[in-house]
Design a protein around this motif. Structure first.
Motif, PDB file in Angstrom:
ATOM      1  N   PRO A   3       2.941   0.986  -1.629  1.00  0.00           N
ATOM      2  CA  PRO A   3       2.196  -0.273  -1.550  1.00  0.00           C
ATOM      3  C   PRO A   3       0.989  -0.329  -2.478  1.00  0.00           C
ATOM      4  O   PRO A   3       0.037  -1.069  -2.225  1.00  0.00           O
ATOM      5  N   GLY A   4       1.004   0.456  -3.568  1.00  0.00           N
ATOM      6  CA  GLY A   4      -0.173   0.599  -4.414  1.00  0.00           C
ATOM      7  C   GLY A   4      -0.700  -0.708  -4.978  1.00  0.00           C
ATOM      8  O   GLY A   4      -1.913  -0.946  -4.988  1.00  0.00           O
TER       9      GLY A   4
ATOM     10  N   ARG B 127      -4.455  -2.116  -4.284  1.00  0.00           N
ATOM     11  CA  ARG B 127      -5.426  -2.344  -5.356  1.00  0.00           C
ATOM     12  C   ARG B 127      -5.971  -3.765  -5.298  1.00  0.00           C
ATOM     13  O   ARG B 127      -7.161  -4.008  -5.542  1.00  0.00           O
ATOM     14  N   SER B 128      -5.108  -4.697  -4.971  1.00  0.00           N
ATOM     15  CA  SER B 128      -5.560  -6.085  -4.855  1.00  0.00           C
ATOM     16  C   SER B 128      -6.507  -6.255  -3.662  1.00  0.00           C
ATOM     17  O   SER B 128      -7.511  -6.967  -3.759  1.00  0.00           O
ATOM     18  N   LEU B 129      -6.198  -5.601  -2.553  1.00  0.00           N
ATOM     19  CA  LEU B 129      -7.102  -5.647  -1.398  1.00  0.00           C
ATOM     20  C   LEU B 129      -8.452  -5.029  -1.747  1.00  0.00           C
ATOM     21  O   LEU B 129      -9.512  -5.534  -1.353  1.00  0.00           O
ATOM     22  N   GLY B 130      -8.416  -3.935  -2.491  1.00  0.00           N
ATOM     23  CA  GLY B 130      -9.650  -3.262  -2.885  1.00  0.00           C
ATOM     24  C   GLY B 130     -10.488  -4.087  -3.837  1.00  0.00           C
ATOM     25  O   GLY B 130     -11.705  -3.875  -3.960  1.00  0.00           O
TER      26      GLY B 130
ATOM     27  N   HIS C  70      -4.217  -9.317  10.961  1.00  0.00           N
ATOM     28  CA  HIS C  70      -3.074  -8.410  11.098  1.00  0.00           C
ATOM     29  C   HIS C  70      -2.741  -7.703   9.783  1.00  0.00           C
ATOM     30  O   HIS C  70      -2.069  -6.671   9.798  1.00  0.00           O
ATOM     31  N   VAL C  71      -3.205  -8.253   8.665  1.00  0.00           N
ATOM     32  CA  VAL C  71      -3.045  -7.556   7.390  1.00  0.00           C
ATOM     33  C   VAL C  71      -3.855  -6.262   7.417  1.00  0.00           C
ATOM     34  O   VAL C  71      -3.378  -5.192   6.993  1.00  0.00           O
ATOM     35  N   LEU C  72      -5.077  -6.330   7.937  1.00  0.00           N
ATOM     36  CA  LEU C  72      -5.896  -5.120   8.045  1.00  0.00           C
ATOM     37  C   LEU C  72      -5.330  -4.162   9.090  1.00  0.00           C
ATOM     38  O   LEU C  72      -5.458  -2.947   8.955  1.00  0.00           O
ATOM     39  N   ASP C  73      -4.687  -4.695  10.125  1.00  0.00           N
ATOM     40  CA  ASP C  73      -3.978  -3.822  11.072  1.00  0.00           C
ATOM     41  C   ASP C  73      -2.931  -2.992  10.340  1.00  0.00           C
ATOM     42  O   ASP C  73      -2.763  -1.800  10.605  1.00  0.00           O
ATOM     43  N   ALA C  74      -2.203  -3.649   9.419  1.00  0.00           N
ATOM     44  CA  ALA C  74      -1.166  -2.942   8.655  1.00  0.00           C
ATOM     45  C   ALA C  74      -1.783  -1.872   7.757  1.00  0.00           C
ATOM     46  O   ALA C  74      -1.208  -0.788   7.595  1.00  0.00           O
ATOM     47  N   VAL C  75      -2.944  -2.154   7.167  1.00  0.00           N
ATOM     48  CA  VAL C  75      -3.638  -1.139   6.359  1.00  0.00           C
ATOM     49  C   VAL C  75      -3.966   0.088   7.211  1.00  0.00           C
ATOM     50  O   VAL C  75      -3.831   1.228   6.772  1.00  0.00           O
ATOM     51  N   LEU C  76      -4.362  -0.160   8.461  1.00  0.00           N
ATOM     52  CA  LEU C  76      -4.780   0.938   9.348  1.00  0.00           C
ATOM     53  C   LEU C  76      -3.606   1.709   9.939  1.00  0.00           C
ATOM     54  O   LEU C  76      -3.752   2.878  10.303  1.00  0.00           O
ATOM     55  N   THR C  77      -2.457   1.082  10.054  1.00  0.00           N
ATOM     56  CA  THR C  77      -1.337   1.716  10.766  1.00  0.00           C
ATOM     57  C   THR C  77      -0.167   2.123   9.877  1.00  0.00           C
ATOM     58  O   THR C  77       0.672   2.903  10.312  1.00  0.00           O
ATOM     59  N   SER C  78      -0.081   1.591   8.661  1.00  0.00           N
ATOM     60  CA  SER C  78       1.079   1.889   7.813  1.00  0.00           C
ATOM     61  C   SER C  78       1.104   3.366   7.428  1.00  0.00           C
ATOM     62  O   SER C  78       0.117   3.904   6.918  1.00  0.00           O
ATOM     63  N   PRO C  79       2.242   4.039   7.645  1.00  0.00           N
ATOM     64  CA  PRO C  79       2.346   5.447   7.239  1.00  0.00           C
ATOM     65  C   PRO C  79       2.349   5.624   5.722  1.00  0.00           C
ATOM     66  O   PRO C  79       2.154   6.731   5.229  1.00  0.00           O
ATOM     67  N   SER C  80       2.552   4.540   4.970  1.00  0.00           N
ATOM     68  CA  SER C  80       2.575   4.625   3.509  1.00  0.00           C
ATOM     69  C   SER C  80       1.174   4.594   2.902  1.00  0.00           C
ATOM     70  O   SER C  80       1.007   4.888   1.725  1.00  0.00           O
ATOM     71  N   VAL C  81       0.181   4.204   3.688  1.00  0.00           N
ATOM     72  CA  VAL C  81      -1.195   4.117   3.203  1.00  0.00           C
ATOM     73  C   VAL C  81      -1.905   5.432   3.503  1.00  0.00           C
ATOM     74  O   VAL C  81      -2.029   5.819   4.667  1.00  0.00           O
TER      75      VAL C  81
ATOM     76  N   ARG D  92      -5.081   8.211   3.673  1.00  0.00           N
ATOM     77  CA  ARG D  92      -6.442   8.097   4.194  1.00  0.00           C
ATOM     78  C   ARG D  92      -7.408   7.675   3.088  1.00  0.00           C
ATOM     79  O   ARG D  92      -8.320   6.872   3.318  1.00  0.00           O
ATOM     80  N   LYS D  93      -7.208   8.209   1.890  1.00  0.00           N
ATOM     81  CA  LYS D  93      -8.082   7.872   0.770  1.00  0.00           C
ATOM     82  C   LYS D  93      -7.953   6.401   0.402  1.00  0.00           C
ATOM     83  O   LYS D  93      -8.954   5.710   0.159  1.00  0.00           O
ATOM     84  N   GLN D  94      -6.717   5.897   0.342  1.00  0.00           N
ATOM     85  CA  GLN D  94      -6.504   4.490   0.035  1.00  0.00           C
ATOM     86  C   GLN D  94      -7.116   3.589   1.112  1.00  0.00           C
ATOM     87  O   GLN D  94      -7.706   2.546   0.810  1.00  0.00           O
ATOM     88  N   ARG D  95      -6.988   4.026   2.363  1.00  0.00           N
ATOM     89  CA  ARG D  95      -7.534   3.241   3.471  1.00  0.00           C
ATOM     90  C   ARG D  95      -9.052   3.133   3.365  1.00  0.00           C
ATOM     91  O   ARG D  95      -9.637   2.061   3.546  1.00  0.00           O
TER      92      ARG D  95
END
Length: 635
Positions: free
Chosen positions: A498-499, A503-506, A524-535, A537-540
């Motif tokens: 999801p890079g 990057r767009s969120l950042g 809920h978009v931020l929920d996905a940032v917090l819970t997605s296994p693909s994200v 810790r550094k990206q979060r």
């Protein structure tokens, strides 16, 4: 690719959000041609037999309900009050059930009822079952009685009450058990199945009965029933979105099989009649969970009937029914309960080669969305993707973004074609080229708006797209986030890579990210940032650091406070100190706010401000327990 590169800009300011599916005219309860009701079994009684509820009686029941709500939840006084009130309900059962206000009161009173009183009220109504079931108010009382089964079926109270009620039972013979009453109701429905399923009000009883017999309550049907209740009942806590199961005796499942056979006898009626079709849709959901072999039989019967009709000019006869308001809804349910091999065959026989046409049709796009929701194998996803993906921009311009979101969801679920579908989305929203535009994809996806429309650029058709201007992007407030746009971003954040989205969120400014977090859908978009296994810790952390300086505004927002609670739950001790320190600067403002004071309590802000050392020890212990739990879960 579908429409020209500037065509969306010409058509309007944004991609159409999608047509709401028309419900058509409300059913009249009249049977379809060739299906007449028996003249000697009218659902309406004679005028002089219509019961009436006096204003005094209505006032008594209203006061009794109010007293029960205020009484302690347990105790002899409450039990006696319930017993006395339900005795009066039994005496006035028919009049209460068929009075608009009385029906609403009776529904709530049944929620307080123990086993025996409920059986007595049920037995009283049974002699007028046909009238009550087809009455606009009485039907909801029967639904309420049926919905008490998860609470009372097999209740130990039955044995406890036997001695107390034994003398009263002897007056009119022994009282039937709850199981016997439900089976008796099912028998009566089965004897005149077409009538009850086709009646506007009676069909509600059939649908609730199917759920009770199968031991599964569907959220959609419970929500529909809640809408008919009083304002007090509607304010009750909402149930979970998924179906809830409860234990039922084997006799219930046997009777459910009998009812499923009734559908097979007149399958044409249940496919073409709007009211009756709802009953079949509920039956498919229940049978899929409890009796899958019978569900498969019904699905085969539906597909077989539709496939045998006159062929359409452009392919399978099934395509005609996909464009029909009633049969398309039934087909949506069939698609969701079919087993993967049968779904693959259905696609190859009827859908293949027609997906782009279906995607742009105002009705047929909904069954197509359900087909995409049901895809679970790469073997089915690949041909679907290859056929549908070239038309993504055209589908969006047509106002059917649900098809695109369903396709992206299938790519997420199966784990295939993810990079390709993301590239096609960037192209559809005009932010693929030049590459500098890709950093703007989150606002575009969230608002379902093309690049030049979102930033109000007057680009001529055929002109080379301009580079992305960071100053322009940071100066613009975030547009209105749509529900479907939020769903699209949530799917993309769960992709394996999801890079681009991260990057767009950042790149969003603090106020822009705050707007996203405070939005009902955007949170809920931020929920996905917090819970997605693909994200990672550094990206979060890179995304969430933008919220620094916005924590108080988050805490004082209905949806933002929930996001802040989620951030807090996953934060390390250092990050928690930063959050608490920022919140502590405006402690009094938080305490006075209806949402902020909950955040302050969750953060233990008073302890942080007055006893910092104790707060750090407490938070350290919490972090240690969380690490231990995570290690256990990972093992």
């Amino acid at each position: 690719m579908g429409l020209g590169p500037r065509s969306l800009h010409k058509a309007g300011r944004r991609f159409p959000a999608g047509d709401k599916r028309g419900r058509g005219a409300k059913g009249s309860g009249r049977p379809p041609p060739g299906r007449q009701r028996p003249p000697d079994r009218s659902s309406e009684p004679a005028p002089d037999a219509h019961p009436h509820l006096s204003p005094e009686a209505l006032g008594y029941f209203r006061q009794a309900l109010s007293a029960l709500k205020e009484a302690p939840e347990t105790g002899e006084e409450r039990e006696l009050m319930v017993h006395n009130v339900l005795k009066e309900v039994e005496a006035e059962a028919l009049a209460l059930a068929t009075n608009r206000t009385g029906s609403e009161i009776m529904q709530e009173l049944l929620g307080f009822s123990p086993l025996k009183p409920l059986c007595r009220v049920w037995a009283t109504l049974r002699s007028n079952f046909r009238f009550v079931a087809c009455h606009r108010c009485g039907v909801h009382v029967l639904q309420s009685a049926l919905l008490q089964l998860p609470r009372l079926l097999g209740s130990p109270a039955e044995k406890e009450e036997e001695d107390v009620e034994e003398e009263e039972d002897g007056k009119d013979g022994p009282l039937e058990t709850l199981e016997e009453l439900v089976l008796g109701l099912a028998s009566e429905v089965c004897d005149d199945f077409l009538f009850y399923c086709g009646d506007t009000h009676g069909s509600f009883v059939v649908r609730t009965l199917l759920q009770v017999l199968g031991g599964t309550l569907l959220e959609s049907e419970r929500a529909r029933h809640r809408g008919s209740q009083s304002p007090e009942a509607q304010r009750a806590p909402a149930r979970e979105g998924k179906p809830s199961d409860f234990e039922v005796p084997e006799t219930f499942l046997n009777r459910l099989q009998d009812l499923s056979s009734c559908f097979l006898k007149d399958i044409a009626v249940f496919i073409t009649d709007k009211i009756s079709s709802f009953c079949l849709q509920v039956a498919l959901q229940i049978l899929h969970r409890k009796l899958p072999q019978f569900c498969a039989q019904l699905c085969s019967a539906v597909i077989g009937y539709l496939s045998s009709r006159n062929s359409s000019a452009d392919g399978s006869p099934l395509l005609l029914f996909l464009r029909d308001q009633t049969s398309s809804r039934l087909l949506e349910r069939v698609l969701l309960v079919l087993e993967p091999p049968r779904l693959q065959s259905l696609f190859e026989d009827h859908f293949q080669g027609q997906l782009q046409t279906l995607a742009t049709h105002p009705i047929a796009n909904f069954p197509l969305q359900r087909l995409l929701d049901a895809v679970t194998t790469p073997e089915l996803l690949s041909p679907v993707f290859e056929e549908l993906s070239p038309a993504l921009e055209a589908v969006l311009a047509q106002g059917h973004p649900g098809v695109v979101i369903a396709l992206v969801g299938a790519c997420r679920r199966v784990g295939a074609h993810q990079a390709r579908v993301l590239q096609l989305l960037l192209e559809a929203f005009h932010c693929a080229e030049p590459p500098s535009r890709q950093v703007a994809c989150v606002p575009l996806f969230a608002t379902l708006t093309a690049y030049e429309v979102y930033y109000r650029l007057a680009e001529e058709e055929g002109a080379v797209p301009a580079e992305h201007q960071v100053e322009m992007a940071t100066a613009r407030a975030l547009g209105e986030v749509t529900v479907l746009g939020s769903l699209l971003l949530q799917h993309l954040l769960h992709f394996s890579s999801p890079g681009i989205v991260l990057r767009s969120l950042g790149a969003l400014t603090g106020p822009q990210l705050l707007t996203l977090a405070q939005n009902p859908a955007g949170s809920h978009v931020l929920d996905a940032v917090l819970t997605s296994p693909s994200v990672t810790r550094k990206q979060r952390r890179r995304v969430l650091k933008t919220l620094k300086g916005q924590y108080v505004a988050l805490a004082c927002s209905r949806h933002g406070s929930r996001v802040l609670d989620a951030i807090w739950s996953g934060a390390a001790l250092g990050a928690r100190k930063e959050i608490a320190a920022e919140l502590g600067e405006r402690n009094q403002e938080l305490i006075r706010d209806p949402f902020g004071h909950h955040v302050a309590r969750n953060v233990a802000l008073t302890t942080f401000l007055k006893r910092r050392e104790a707060w750090e020890q407490q938070q350290g212990a919490v972090a240690k327990r969380r690490r231990a739990l995570n290690s256990i879960l990972e093992d």
